[in-house]
Design an enzyme around this catalytic site. Structure first.
Site, mmCIF file in Angstrom:
data_model
loop_
_atom_site.group_PDB
_atom_site.id
_atom_site.type_symbol
_atom_site.label_atom_id
_atom_site.label_comp_id
_atom_site.label_asym_id
_atom_site.label_seq_id
_atom_site.Cartn_x
_atom_site.Cartn_y
_atom_site.Cartn_z
ATOM 1 N N ARG A 170 0.835 -1.209 0.000
ATOM 2 C CA ARG A 170 0.000 0.000 0.000
ATOM 3 C C ARG A 170 0.872 1.262 0.000
ATOM 4 N NH1 ARG A 170 -4.253 2.923 3.738
ATOM 5 N NH2 ARG A 170 -5.734 3.463 2.111
ATOM 6 N N TRP A 196 -10.342 -8.748 2.895
ATOM 7 C CA TRP A 196 -11.122 -9.116 1.704
ATOM 8 C C TRP A 196 -11.176 -10.635 1.521
ATOM 9 C CZ3 TRP A 196 -8.007 -4.769 1.923
ATOM 10 C CH2 TRP A 196 -8.554 -3.562 1.508
ATOM 11 N N HIS A 222 0.467 4.141 -2.750
ATOM 12 C CA HIS A 222 0.116 5.523 -2.426
ATOM 13 C C HIS A 222 1.232 6.504 -2.773
ATOM 14 C CE1 HIS A 222 -3.671 5.305 0.296
ATOM 15 N NE2 HIS A 222 -3.747 4.489 -0.731
HETATM 16 ZN ZN1 ZEM Z 1 -6.289 -0.181 -1.491
HETATM 17 N N1 ZEM Z 1 -7.262 0.251 0.229
HETATM 18 N N2 ZEM Z 1 -7.604 0.994 -2.529
HETATM 19 N N3 ZEM Z 1 -5.255 -0.528 -3.197
HETATM 20 N N4 ZEM Z 1 -4.998 -1.297 -0.458
HETATM 21 C C1 ZEM Z 1 -6.972 -0.246 1.467
HETATM 22 C C2 ZEM Z 1 -5.991 -1.186 1.775
HETATM 23 C C3 ZEM Z 1 -5.096 -1.677 0.865
HETATM 24 C C4 ZEM Z 1 -8.695 1.672 -2.024
HETATM 25 C C5 ZEM Z 1 -8.973 1.879 -0.655
HETATM 26 O O1 ZEM Z 1 -9.853 2.843 -0.299
HETATM 27 C C6 ZEM Z 1 -8.336 1.122 0.369
HETATM 28 C C7 ZEM Z 1 -5.554 -0.065 -4.453
HETATM 29 C C8 ZEM Z 1 -6.715 0.582 -4.803
HETATM 30 C C9 ZEM Z 1 -7.654 1.066 -3.892
HETATM 31 C C10 ZEM Z 1 -3.925 -1.969 -0.983
HETATM 32 C C11 ZEM Z 1 -3.419 -1.859 -2.280
HETATM 33 C C12 ZEM Z 1 -4.041 -1.168 -3.286
HETATM 34 C C13 ZEM Z 1 -7.856 0.312 2.433
HETATM 35 C C14 ZEM Z 1 -7.804 0.029 3.922
HETATM 36 C C15 ZEM Z 1 -8.705 1.155 1.761
HETATM 37 C C16 ZEM Z 1 -9.843 1.944 2.396
HETATM 38 C C17 ZEM Z 1 -6.839 0.988 4.604
HETATM 39 C C18 ZEM Z 1 -6.760 0.726 6.084
HETATM 40 O O2 ZEM Z 1 -7.775 0.929 6.748
HETATM 41 O O3 ZEM Z 1 -5.688 0.310 6.556
HETATM 42 C C19 ZEM Z 1 -9.488 2.192 -3.128
HETATM 43 C C20 ZEM Z 1 -10.755 2.983 -3.016
HETATM 44 C C21 ZEM Z 1 -8.841 1.795 -4.278
HETATM 45 C C22 ZEM Z 1 -9.225 2.002 -5.715
HETATM 46 C C23 ZEM Z 1 -10.448 2.199 -6.125
HETATM 47 C C24 ZEM Z 1 -4.477 -0.387 -5.361
HETATM 48 C C25 ZEM Z 1 -4.455 0.010 -6.834
HETATM 49 C C26 ZEM Z 1 -3.532 -1.068 -4.636
HETATM 50 C C27 ZEM Z 1 -2.208 -1.609 -5.054
HETATM 51 C C28 ZEM Z 1 -1.875 -1.868 -6.304
HETATM 52 C C29 ZEM Z 1 -3.355 -2.843 0.027
HETATM 53 C C30 ZEM Z 1 -2.205 -3.806 -0.168
HETATM 54 C C31 ZEM Z 1 -4.103 -2.653 1.184
HETATM 55 C C32 ZEM Z 1 -3.933 -3.351 2.539
HETATM 56 C C33 ZEM Z 1 -3.098 -2.495 3.457
HETATM 57 C C34 ZEM Z 1 -2.915 -3.093 4.821
HETATM 58 O O4 ZEM Z 1 -2.453 -2.341 5.686
HETATM 59 O O5 ZEM Z 1 -3.206 -4.253 5.051
#
Ligand code: ZEM
Length: 286
Positions: free
Chosen positions: A34, A178, A38
């Site tokens: 993540r 998920w 970001h």
């Molecule tokens: Zn995420 N993502 N993401 N994402 N994401 C979260 C967690 C992780 C969205 C989003 O709002 C959120 C992509 C696209 C999008 C990862 C990778 C990638 C979380 C939870 C949210 C809310 C955060 C938390 O509470 O800790 C939205 C709206 C997206 C697109 C529409 C893309 C593209 C990614 C990578 C290629 C990963 C790995 C996580 C898990 C993080 C963790 O701490 O476990």
């Protein structure tokens, strides 16, 4: 102590720190992925601003964006690696950490090229609000990702990263993982998205998400409204269906699009050397 340019040694040290028994599901991997995402996902193709160059999240303007809540954990995990290999830039370290984490969690090999600088060009600082909001729908997703230069297929492939990790109440307000094995990279996210019966739930904090009770796990799995939007939208859905049934194809497409993500805003000459960042006037060095 560390040889300049020895990225293999950096890779090994990142791989060795992934195992974190006290943290989340026992792995630093998901939050590192993540962080990489970001750092790059602020890119705007039209103005050529944002992107991983500069590692702007070290500073309040970008690091303090509520969308980046929780990513300090990832930066803290990586700090010993930066101390040991002090020649690597944060911008390179953060993107490389995502690449190493995906591979170590069973995902595809992702192409990664060195050369990002930690030079912050004030005129290229991304404003807040460039990262996606999980509470929204397909129009919002397209508005965010088209800005970076991605198409519908690439958006769905990238979203497959939600096979990894979880949502934290105190970071995003959403809650849960998920998939049942959130530290193994796979296409389970797509399969569950289509096969399970997701229903909407409002959490105590007022946040709305989709949930499904997994009996084997005795736990609720979750989807963001933006995840569910991928199955509802007629142009996104065929890609979800493809990746749900063809894991190999998902790996290939994910590898391509992730490599593209972490190169956004990086300009290289023919030899691969980065030619923007350091030599831009008007910024400051960290
Ligand atoms: Zn995420 N993502 N993401 N994402 N994401 C979260 C967690 C992780 C969205 C989003 O709002 C959120 C992509 C696209 C999008 C990862 C990778 C990638 C979380 C939870 C949210 C809310 C955060 C938390 O509470 O800790 C939205 C709206 C997206 C697109 C529409 C893309 C593209 C990614 C990578 C290629 C990963 C790995 C996580 C898990 C993080 C963790 O701490 O476990």
């Amino acid at each position: 102590m560390s040889t300049f340019g020895d990225y293999e040694a950096v890779r090994q040290d990142i791989a060795s720190l992934l195992h974190q028994p006290e943290y989340d599901d026992g792995s630093a991997g998901p939050v590192l992925v993540r962080l990489a995402w970001h750092s790059a996902g602020t890119y705007d193709a039209e103005t050529d601003t944002g992107g991983s160059n500069g590692a702007g999240m070290r500073y309040e303007a970008e690091g303090g964006d509520p969308a980046n809540a929780g990513l300090q954990h990832a930066r803290v995990f990586l700090e010993p690696v930066k101390q040991k290999h002090d020649w690597i830039t944060y911008a390179d370290l953060w993107t490389l950490a995502g690449v190493v984490a995906v591979k170590e969690m069973g995902g595809p090999e992702l192409e990664w090229k060195a050369g990002r600088t930690d030079y912050v060009d004030d005129s290229k600082l991304p404003p807040r609000g460039r990262l996606p909001d999980g509470a929204k729908g397909a129009d919002h997703i397209r508005w965010i990702f088209y800005r970076m230069g991605f198409n519908d297929q690439e958006i769905v492939a990238l979203s497959g990263a939600h096979n990894l990790g979880r949502c934290h109440n105190d970071r995003s307000g959403f809650h849960g993982a998920w998939v049942p094995s959130p530290t193994r990279f796979s296409n389970t996210y797509f399969r569950l998205m289509l096969s399970e019966d997701w229903h909407e739930k409002t959490l105590d904090n007022g946040v709305r998400q989709f949930v499904h009770y997994d009996e084997d796990l005795d736990e609720e799995l979750m989807m963001l409204p933006t995840d569910i939007a991928l199955t509802d939208d007629p142009d996104f859905r065929p890609w979800v269906e493809l990746y749900a049934k063809d894991r190999e194809r998902f790996y290939i497409d994910f590898a391509k699009v992730f490599a593209k993500l972490i190169e956004l805003g990086i300009t290289r000459d023919e030899s691969g050397k980065v030619v923007n960042g350091d030599n831009v006037r008007g910024g400051y060095h960290a």
